[in-house]
Enzyme design. Structure first.
Site, PDB file in Angstrom:
ATOM      1  N   ARG A  87     -10.669  21.141   7.505  1.00 65.32           N
ATOM      2  CA  ARG A  87     -11.409  20.258   6.574  1.00 65.32           C
ATOM      3  C   ARG A  87     -10.607  19.934   5.317  1.00 65.32           C
ATOM      4  NH1 ARG A  87     -15.936  23.444   8.312  1.00 65.32           N
ATOM      5  NH2 ARG A  87     -17.106  22.198   9.814  1.00 65.32           N
ATOM      6  N   LYS A 106      -2.594   7.224   0.340  1.00 62.84           N
ATOM      7  CA  LYS A 106      -3.063   6.536   1.553  1.00 62.84           C
ATOM      8  C   LYS A 106      -2.404   7.188   2.756  1.00 62.84           C
ATOM      9  CE  LYS A 106      -4.232   1.813   0.159  1.00 62.84           C
ATOM     10  NZ  LYS A 106      -3.857   0.390   0.297  1.00 62.84           N
ATOM     11  N   GLU A 137      10.133  -3.476  -1.330  1.00 61.23           N
ATOM     12  CA  GLU A 137       8.982  -2.902  -2.051  1.00 61.23           C
ATOM     13  C   GLU A 137       9.331  -2.681  -3.525  1.00 61.23           C
ATOM     14  OE1 GLU A 137       6.109  -2.682  -0.581  1.00 61.23           O
ATOM     15  OE2 GLU A 137       6.412  -2.330   1.557  1.00 61.23           O
ATOM     16  N   LYS A 192       3.663   2.249  -9.623  1.00 59.96           N
ATOM     17  CA  LYS A 192       2.668   2.602  -8.604  1.00 59.96           C
ATOM     18  C   LYS A 192       1.669   3.610  -9.165  1.00 59.96           C
ATOM     19  CE  LYS A 192       1.274   3.363  -4.080  1.00 59.96           C
ATOM     20  NZ  LYS A 192       1.507   3.240  -2.675  1.00 59.96           N
ATOM     21  N   GLU A 209      -8.755   1.328  -4.176  1.00 67.36           N
ATOM     22  CA  GLU A 209      -8.604  -0.115  -3.956  1.00 67.36           C
ATOM     23  C   GLU A 209      -9.946  -0.830  -3.970  1.00 67.36           C
ATOM     24  OE1 GLU A 209      -5.447  -0.886  -1.090  1.00 67.36           O
ATOM     25  OE2 GLU A 209      -6.325  -2.827  -0.657  1.00 67.36           O
ATOM     26  N   ARG A 255      -5.402  -2.163  -7.235  1.00 66.84           N
ATOM     27  CA  ARG A 255      -4.483  -1.656  -6.209  1.00 66.84           C
ATOM     28  C   ARG A 255      -4.170  -2.742  -5.172  1.00 66.84           C
ATOM     29  NH1 ARG A 255      -4.192   4.445  -3.607  1.00 66.84           N
ATOM     30  NH2 ARG A 255      -2.354   4.007  -2.358  1.00 66.84           N
ATOM     31  N   HIS A 262       1.796  -8.941   1.853  1.00 67.70           N
ATOM     32  CA  HIS A 262       1.358  -8.189   3.027  1.00 67.70           C
ATOM     33  C   HIS A 262       0.491  -9.006   3.972  1.00 67.70           C
ATOM     34  CE1 HIS A 262       3.092  -4.857   0.915  1.00 67.70           C
ATOM     35  NE2 HIS A 262       2.724  -3.983   1.835  1.00 67.70           N
ATOM     36  N   HIS A 283       1.879  -9.172   7.375  1.00 72.71           N
ATOM     37  CA  HIS A 283       1.156  -8.550   8.484  1.00 72.71           C
ATOM     38  C   HIS A 283       1.150  -9.473   9.699  1.00 72.71           C
ATOM     39  CE1 HIS A 283      -2.012  -6.241  10.534  1.00 72.71           C
ATOM     40  NE2 HIS A 283      -2.455  -7.421  10.898  1.00 72.71           N
ATOM     41  N   HIS A 311       8.747  -3.229   8.476  1.00 71.55           N
ATOM     42  CA  HIS A 311       7.643  -3.513   7.547  1.00 71.55           C
ATOM     43  C   HIS A 311       8.165  -4.151   6.249  1.00 71.55           C
ATOM     44  CE1 HIS A 311       3.877  -3.007   5.389  1.00 71.55           C
ATOM     45  NE2 HIS A 311       4.519  -2.360   4.440  1.00 71.55           N
TER      46      HIS A 311
HETATM   47  P1  NAD Z   1      10.147   5.564   8.887  1.00 68.04           P
HETATM   48  O1  NAD Z   1       9.440   6.722   8.356  1.00 68.04           O
HETATM   49  O2  NAD Z   1       9.964   5.211  10.313  1.00 68.04           O
HETATM   50  O3  NAD Z   1      11.690   5.718   8.582  1.00 68.04           O
HETATM   51  C1  NAD Z   1      12.588   4.730   9.047  1.00 68.04           C
HETATM   52  C2  NAD Z   1      13.698   5.330   9.900  1.00 68.04           C
HETATM   53  O4  NAD Z   1      14.625   5.987   9.039  1.00 68.04           O
HETATM   54  C3  NAD Z   1      13.224   6.387  10.894  1.00 68.04           C
HETATM   55  O5  NAD Z   1      13.967   6.227  12.084  1.00 68.04           O
HETATM   56  C4  NAD Z   1      13.601   7.707  10.226  1.00 68.04           C
HETATM   57  O6  NAD Z   1      13.877   8.720  11.167  1.00 68.04           O
HETATM   58  C5  NAD Z   1      14.850   7.326   9.489  1.00 68.04           C
HETATM   59  N1  NAD Z   1      15.130   8.087   8.264  1.00 68.04           N
HETATM   60  C6  NAD Z   1      14.261   8.512   7.323  1.00 68.04           C
HETATM   61  N2  NAD Z   1      14.927   9.054   6.293  1.00 68.04           N
HETATM   62  C7  NAD Z   1      16.235   9.002   6.596  1.00 68.04           C
HETATM   63  C8  NAD Z   1      17.423   9.391   5.920  1.00 68.04           C
HETATM   64  N3  NAD Z   1      17.401   9.891   4.676  1.00 68.04           N
HETATM   65  N4  NAD Z   1      18.605   9.194   6.550  1.00 68.04           N
HETATM   66  C9  NAD Z   1      18.659   8.625   7.792  1.00 68.04           C
HETATM   67  N5  NAD Z   1      17.581   8.218   8.468  1.00 68.04           N
HETATM   68  C10 NAD Z   1      16.372   8.396   7.869  1.00 68.04           C
HETATM   69  O7  NAD Z   1       9.776   4.222   8.080  1.00 68.04           O
HETATM   70  P2  NAD Z   1       9.491   3.915   6.531  1.00 68.04           P
HETATM   71  O8  NAD Z   1      10.005   2.552   6.324  1.00 68.04           O
HETATM   72  O9  NAD Z   1       9.907   5.011   5.646  1.00 68.04           O
HETATM   73  O10 NAD Z   1       7.898   3.891   6.491  1.00 68.04           O
HETATM   74  C11 NAD Z   1       7.165   2.930   7.202  1.00 68.04           C
HETATM   75  C12 NAD Z   1       5.744   3.422   7.334  1.00 68.04           C
HETATM   76  O11 NAD Z   1       5.203   3.600   6.034  1.00 68.04           O
HETATM   77  C13 NAD Z   1       4.843   2.456   8.069  1.00 68.04           C
HETATM   78  O12 NAD Z   1       4.108   3.163   9.037  1.00 68.04           O
HETATM   79  C14 NAD Z   1       3.920   1.938   6.987  1.00 68.04           C
HETATM   80  O13 NAD Z   1       2.632   1.619   7.476  1.00 68.04           O
HETATM   81  C15 NAD Z   1       3.875   3.101   6.052  1.00 68.04           C
HETATM   82  N6  NAD Z   1       3.514   2.766   4.669  1.00 68.04           N
HETATM   83  C16 NAD Z   1       2.561   3.507   4.063  1.00 68.04           C
HETATM   84  C17 NAD Z   1       2.214   3.246   2.757  1.00 68.04           C
HETATM   85  C18 NAD Z   1       1.205   4.107   2.072  1.00 68.04           C
HETATM   86  O14 NAD Z   1       0.812   3.791   0.939  1.00 68.04           O
HETATM   87  N7  NAD Z   1       0.774   5.184   2.676  1.00 68.04           N
HETATM   88  C19 NAD Z   1       2.858   2.238   2.038  1.00 68.04           C
HETATM   89  C20 NAD Z   1       3.859   1.499   2.683  1.00 68.04           C
HETATM   90  C21 NAD Z   1       4.178   1.766   4.003  1.00 68.04           C
HETATM   91  N1  GLY Z   2       1.216   0.451  -0.291  1.00 69.17           N
HETATM   92  C1  GLY Z   2      -0.061   0.003  -0.726  1.00 69.17           C
HETATM   93  C2  GLY Z   2      -0.858   1.013  -1.443  1.00 69.17           C
HETATM   94  O1  GLY Z   2      -0.452   2.143  -1.597  1.00 69.17           O
HETATM   95  O2  GLY Z   2      -1.930   0.713  -1.873  1.00 69.17           O
END
Ligand code: NAD
Ligand code: GLY
Length: 372
Positions: free
Chosen positions: A121, A143, A185, A227, A237, A242, A249, A253, A267
């Site tokens: 939980r 998030k 970003e 942020k 949000e 937010r 996006h 999207h 992304h």
């Molecule tokens: P990811 O986590 O898939 O990382 C991208 C690639 O880089 C992966 O293959 C990973 O193994 C590799 N990698 C990571 N760190 C590394 C390093 N230091 N050296 C070498 N390789 C490395 O992708 P991302 O772009 O970090 O994140 C995308 C995700 O984030 C999506 O699912 C998206 O929906 C999510 N997201 C969430 C929020 C939020 O607020 N929670 C905001 C934006 C995006």
């Molecule tokens: N990346 C969008 C948010 O955190 O709200």
């Protein structure tokens, strides 16, 4: 060390940023390991590059580490991998008082955060983001989500980390394409409400992307501070603040959906193209100077990011793309909010956009710049 507070009352925490922070992870995270151990969740790629250094830092502080290594990539944000992760956490005897470490990009951060919001939980977690995207965006704000058949990020929770530890040096091993995607970003924060930061990025973005660690640390800290301010003002949000983080996006999207949420378009690349489209659409509606839209596209393109549908590899017509947008979770009450701009640093939420205008705009974009 730069420390940025995220002010959320009882859920407040700090984001600590320093080159070399990973080597000090043992002392910096000791407070989150009251039982003298930390479960560390990462992916195979990050494990190969950075788990030995992270584990050595925990060893130096006499903190035992229990690694869970998952496959890399967006496909890990699934019910199946969530189940595997939750089972492994329970097998390792995770308690509510534990803090699980998410060592990785946004995929690991979103997945671990969600698992920690439901296991027993709710247990604690700490973000140690290793992509630029995760360092400036996804690791802060709480998030969490996985993807389902119905779409991306449709199952999740708000669950704030207890701490975020950022080491810009880990970006050394990040592929340039992933770095550029994260940079989109960073640019977003300038475009939302900080024209001076956009000026700074125009002057310094090239050197930052080429590897200047001081510039990277500055841009990360500036982005995290932005942020943190936005999240503190509107954690869930609901207050229209937010939502500004969704600049680019809605268009993005649709492009991601059209390319199957795959490596064809990352992304951050979709967000870059989406921001360029949002600025051109704003200019077309007479909201913003076309020169601003050109400046935005020029800067993103200089970072190697796509700024046209053709460059994003998308051939679909406006009606198809708008249908993808209408499927997006950001739709509320049957209306589609769009993030538009009155200029660089002048982003606002527009809820009066006629979808027919968007279809016509995207068709004109396609005609002006056809795919090869
Ligand atoms: P990811 O986590 O898939 O990382 C991208 C690639 O880089 C992966 O293959 C990973 O193994 C590799 N990698 C990571 N760190 C590394 C390093 N230091 N050296 C070498 N390789 C490395 O992708 P991302 O772009 O970090 O994140 C995308 C995700 O984030 C999506 O699912 C998206 O929906 C999510 N997201 C969430 C929020 C939020 O607020 N929670 C905001 C934006 C995006
Ligand atoms: N990346 C969008 C948010 O955190 O709200």
């Amino acid at each position: 060390m730069t420390t940025i507070p995220v002010a959320l009352g009882a859920r407040s925490y700090e984001v600590a940023i320093a080159a070399g922070a990973l080597d000090e992870a043992g002392t910096r995270l000791a407070a989150y390991a009251p039982r003298g151990r930390l479960i560390v969740v990462t992916d195979e790629t990050v494990a190969a590059a950075w788990l030995p250094a992270f584990a050595a830092a925990l060893d130096a502080a006499a903190i035992a580490h229990l690694p869970i290594v998952l496959p890399p990539g967006e496909a890990s944000k699934s019910w199946a991998v969530l189940e595997t992760l939750v089972d492994r956490l329970l097998d390792l005897g995770v308690e509510r008082s534990d803090h699980v470490v998410a060592l990785g990009g946004g995929v690991i951060g979103d997945l671990v955060g969600f698992a920690c919001s439901i296991v027993k939980r709710g247990c604690g977690f700490v973000q140690v983001p290793t992509t630029l995207l995760a360092q400036v965006d996804s690791s802060v704000g709480g998030k969490t989500a996985i993807n389902t058949r119905a779409g991306k990020n449709l199952v999740g929770s708000f669950h704030q980390p207890a701490h975020v530890l950022i080491d810009p040096l880990v970006l050394e091993t990040l592929p340039p394409r992933e770095l550029a995607a994260g940079y989109a970003e960073v640019v977003k924060y300038g475009l939302i409400d900080d024209a001076l930061f956009f000026d700074w990025l125009e002057a310094n973005g090239g050197a930052l992307l080429a590897g200047d660690i001081r510039l990277r640390a500055h841009a990360i800290a500036h982005s995290v501070a932005a942020k943190a301010r936005i999240v503190a003002a509107d954690e869930r949000e609901t207050a229209g603040v937010r939502a500004l983080l969704n600049l680019g996006h809605t268009f993005g999207h649709a492009l991601e959906a059209e390319t199957g949420f795959s490596n064809r378009l990352l992304h951050g690349e979709a967000v870059a193209c989406g921001m360029a489209l949002a600025f051109r659409f704003s200019a077309e509606r007479g909201l913003c100077d076309p020169a601003d839209a050109e400046r935005v596209a020029r800067h993103l393109a200089a970072a190697g990011l796509p700024t046209t549908m053709a460059a994003a590899g998308v051939e679909a017509g406006g009606d198809v793309l708008v249908a993808h947008m209408a499927h997006d979770k950001k739709r509320t009450g049957g209306r589609l909010p769009f993030l538009l701009a009155r200029g660089i640093g002048g982003t606002f939420v527009a809820s009066d956009v006629d979808l027919g205008d968007v279809v016509a705009f995207l068709d004109a974009e396609r005609a002006a710049c056809p795919t090869a």
